[in-house]
Write an enzyme that holds these catalytic residues in place. Structure first.
Site, short mmCIF file in Angstrom:
data_model
loop_
_atom_site.label_atom_id
_atom_site.label_comp_id
_atom_site.label_asym_id
_atom_site.label_seq_id
_atom_site.Cartn_x
_atom_site.Cartn_y
_atom_site.Cartn_z
N CYS A 116 10.63 14.08 12.75
CA CYS A 116 10.75 12.74 13.36
C CYS A 116 12.19 12.22 13.32
O CYS A 116 12.48 11.17 13.90
CB CYS A 116 9.82 11.77 12.68
N HIS A 258 11.97 4.86 14.09
CA HIS A 258 10.93 5.84 14.42
C HIS A 258 9.58 5.13 14.33
O HIS A 258 9.30 4.45 13.33
CB HIS A 258 11.03 7.02 13.45
N ASN A 288 2.39 7.76 16.54
CA ASN A 288 3.62 8.44 16.11
C ASN A 288 3.85 9.66 16.99
O ASN A 288 3.14 10.65 16.88
CB ASN A 288 3.45 8.83 14.63
N1 ACO Z 1 -10.14 5.74 8.34
C1 ACO Z 1 -10.81 5.17 7.33
N2 ACO Z 1 -10.49 5.37 6.03
C2 ACO Z 1 -9.46 6.18 5.77
C3 ACO Z 1 -8.72 6.82 6.78
C4 ACO Z 1 -9.11 6.58 8.11
N3 ACO Z 1 -8.47 7.11 9.17
N4 ACO Z 1 -7.74 7.57 6.23
C5 ACO Z 1 -7.85 7.40 4.89
N5 ACO Z 1 -8.90 6.56 4.61
C6 ACO Z 1 -9.36 6.09 3.33
C7 ACO Z 1 -8.94 6.98 2.19
O1 ACO Z 1 -9.84 8.05 2.01
C8 ACO Z 1 -8.95 6.00 1.03
O2 ACO Z 1 -10.25 5.84 0.59
P1 ACO Z 1 -10.58 5.70 -0.99
O3 ACO Z 1 -9.86 4.44 -1.40
O4 ACO Z 1 -12.06 5.59 -1.02
O5 ACO Z 1 -10.02 6.93 -1.62
C9 ACO Z 1 -8.51 4.68 1.66
O6 ACO Z 1 -8.74 4.83 3.07
C10 ACO Z 1 -7.05 4.36 1.45
O7 ACO Z 1 -6.27 5.53 1.78
P2 ACO Z 1 -4.72 5.59 1.55
O8 ACO Z 1 -4.23 6.95 1.86
O9 ACO Z 1 -4.44 5.02 0.20
O10 ACO Z 1 -4.22 4.55 2.67
P3 ACO Z 1 -2.81 3.96 2.85
O11 ACO Z 1 -2.86 2.49 2.73
O12 ACO Z 1 -1.75 4.68 2.07
O13 ACO Z 1 -2.54 4.26 4.40
C11 ACO Z 1 -1.31 5.77 5.79
C12 ACO Z 1 -2.48 5.61 4.83
C13 ACO Z 1 -1.53 4.87 6.99
C14 ACO Z 1 -1.23 7.23 6.24
C15 ACO Z 1 0.00 5.36 5.08
O14 ACO Z 1 0.10 5.99 3.82
C16 ACO Z 1 1.23 5.69 5.87
O15 ACO Z 1 1.45 5.13 6.91
N6 ACO Z 1 2.08 6.60 5.39
C17 ACO Z 1 3.25 7.01 6.12
C18 ACO Z 1 2.88 8.08 7.09
C19 ACO Z 1 3.93 8.39 8.07
O16 ACO Z 1 4.63 7.51 8.53
N7 ACO Z 1 4.03 9.65 8.42
C20 ACO Z 1 4.86 10.10 9.47
C21 ACO Z 1 6.17 10.59 9.01
S1 ACO Z 1 7.05 11.12 10.36
C22 ACO Z 1 6.96 12.84 10.63
O17 ACO Z 1 7.87 13.55 10.28
C23 ACO Z 1 5.76 13.45 11.33
#
Ligand code: ACO
Length: 335
Positions: A116, A258, A288
């Site tokens: 990214c 990004h 993304n």
């Molecule tokens: N729908 C419903 N529930 C979900 C989903 C979903 N799609 N995905 C995860 N959950 C659940 C999890 O299982 C967890 O449940 P639990 O509490 O019972 O264990 C709960 O939701 C919370 O999950 P977290 O992973 O703690 O959620 P978080 O608030 O961290 O959000 C997210 C996750 C959106 C992925 C966040 O961490 C994020 O945005 N991270 C950055 C990701 C990113 O930007 N990546 C791209 C980088 S660029 C590249 O190079 C490709």
């Protein structure tokens, strides 16, 4: 950054996205998720996904044609094509294929992979070729189709990504250097946080020798680690690029990060004290799109009249590697 005899201007931009739209509700029929969960955690409402008859090369070429037209050039004017992508149609690269589609017969073309951060790294790479005097008109494309590599049964990743392409034309100028400052970093220690890794597998040949013939795994991500990394490093790298440009945050007219997650965008803007009116975001429509997300957002903002000639834009890419970088540039289609 010191005044140079030779500078660079971004003289055109273009973008292209697949027609197929997958909404959050559509995804909720695939995995246990909801529009409410996806939207509140990421700001994403829908994403565009390529069907089986659309190649990354074709989509990227469509974006490039629009950018070249805005620059008032024809494809044969282009000296160099840099395709920033992690999802080329061919492991040997797709830039040459795009050169052929465009009929840019005077250009040399190569791929650049930095996830990214790819578009920002590509823009900085283009500038070095322009500063050295080697090339004068460089096409930088950010294009990705992560839908090919996402596990559509994994709700923690499949909700985040979409497909797209964006392109800019960079040109040599002797008047003003419009690329005002930049900075770029990598940290391989955190490589395991975000991968699209090759799965090593022994294959025994008839002669008793062994070779490694595996396959690529689906994208895997430690979301929280990436989130924390982005919030910490992106403001730093923007400040760093600003100081090289001898500018401050107050000089920024537009922030284009990004487009990974609206929460990351908001947190970075808040940390830098950049008001939300100056923040460009289209993550709700596309998710993304990896290397495509910055030029796609730039193109929409330019064509809608938001970004005007003379405006100063701060942009930062971050992602797998881990890699991150920032560029500060003045939008000006004048050479
Ligand atoms: N729908 C419903 N529930 C979900 C989903 C979903 N799609 N995905 C995860 N959950 C659940 C999890 O299982 C967890 O449940 P639990 O509490 O019972 O264990 C709960 O939701 C919370 O999950 P977290 O992973 O703690 O959620 P978080 O608030 O961290 O959000 C997210 C996750 C959106 C992925 C966040 O961490 C994020 O945005 N991270 C950055 C990701 C990113 O930007 N990546 C791209 C980088 S660029 C590249 O190079 C490709």
């Amino acid at each position: 950054m010191k005044e140079l005899d030779i500078g660079m201007a971004i003289t055109g931009c273009g973008s292209a996205t697949p027609k197929q739209i997958m909404t959050n509700n559509d995804i909720s029929h695939l995995v246990d998720t909801s529009d409410e969960w996806i939207y509140t955690r990421t700001g994403i409402k829908e994403r565009r996904l390529a069907t089986n008859n659309l190649s990354l090369s074709d989509l990227s070429a469509e974006a490039a044609v629009k950018g070249i037209a805005m620059a008032g050039l024809s494809p044969s004017d282009i000296d160099l094509i840099i395709l920033a992508t992690s999802t080329a149609d061919d492991l040997f690269g797709s830039a040459s294929k795009i050169q052929n589609i465009l009929k840019a017969e005077n250009a040399v073309a190569f791929d650049l992979t930095a996830a990214c951060s790819g578009f920002v790294f590509g823009l900085i790479t283009a500038a070095q070729f322009i500063y050295s005097g080697v090339y004068q008109k460089v096409l930088v494309i950010g294009g990705d189709m992560l839908s090919r590599w996402v596990n559509w049964s994994d709700r923690t990743t499949c909700v985040l990504f979409g497909d797209g392409a964006g392109a800019v034309v960079c040109q040599r100028t002797t008047k003003n250097n419009h690329l005002l400052g930049f900075a770029m970093y990598s940290d391989g220690k955190q490589n395991q946080s975000l991968n699209l890794a090759y799965n090593f597998q022994a294959k025994f040949l008839k002669n008793g020798m062994v070779v490694n013939q595996g396959n690529y795994q689906f994208l895997t991500m430690k979301g929280k680690e990436i989130y924390r990394f982005a919030i910490e490093k992106v403001p730093e790298v923007i400040e760093n690029a600003l100081s090289k440009a001898e500018l401050t945050v107050d000089d920024i007219d537009w922030l284009i990060l990004h487009q990974a997650n609206q929460r990351i965008i908001n947190a970075v803007a808040k940390k830098l004290k950049i008001p939300s009116e100056k923040v460009i975001s289209n993550v709700s429509k596309y998710g993304n799109t990896s290397a495509a997300s910055i030029p796609l957002a730039l193109d929409e903002a330019v064509r809608s009249g938001k970004i005007k000639s003379g405006n100063i834009v701060a942009s930062s890419g971050f992602g797998a590697g881990l890699t991150w970088g920032a560029v500060i540039f003045r939008w000006s289609i004048e050479v």
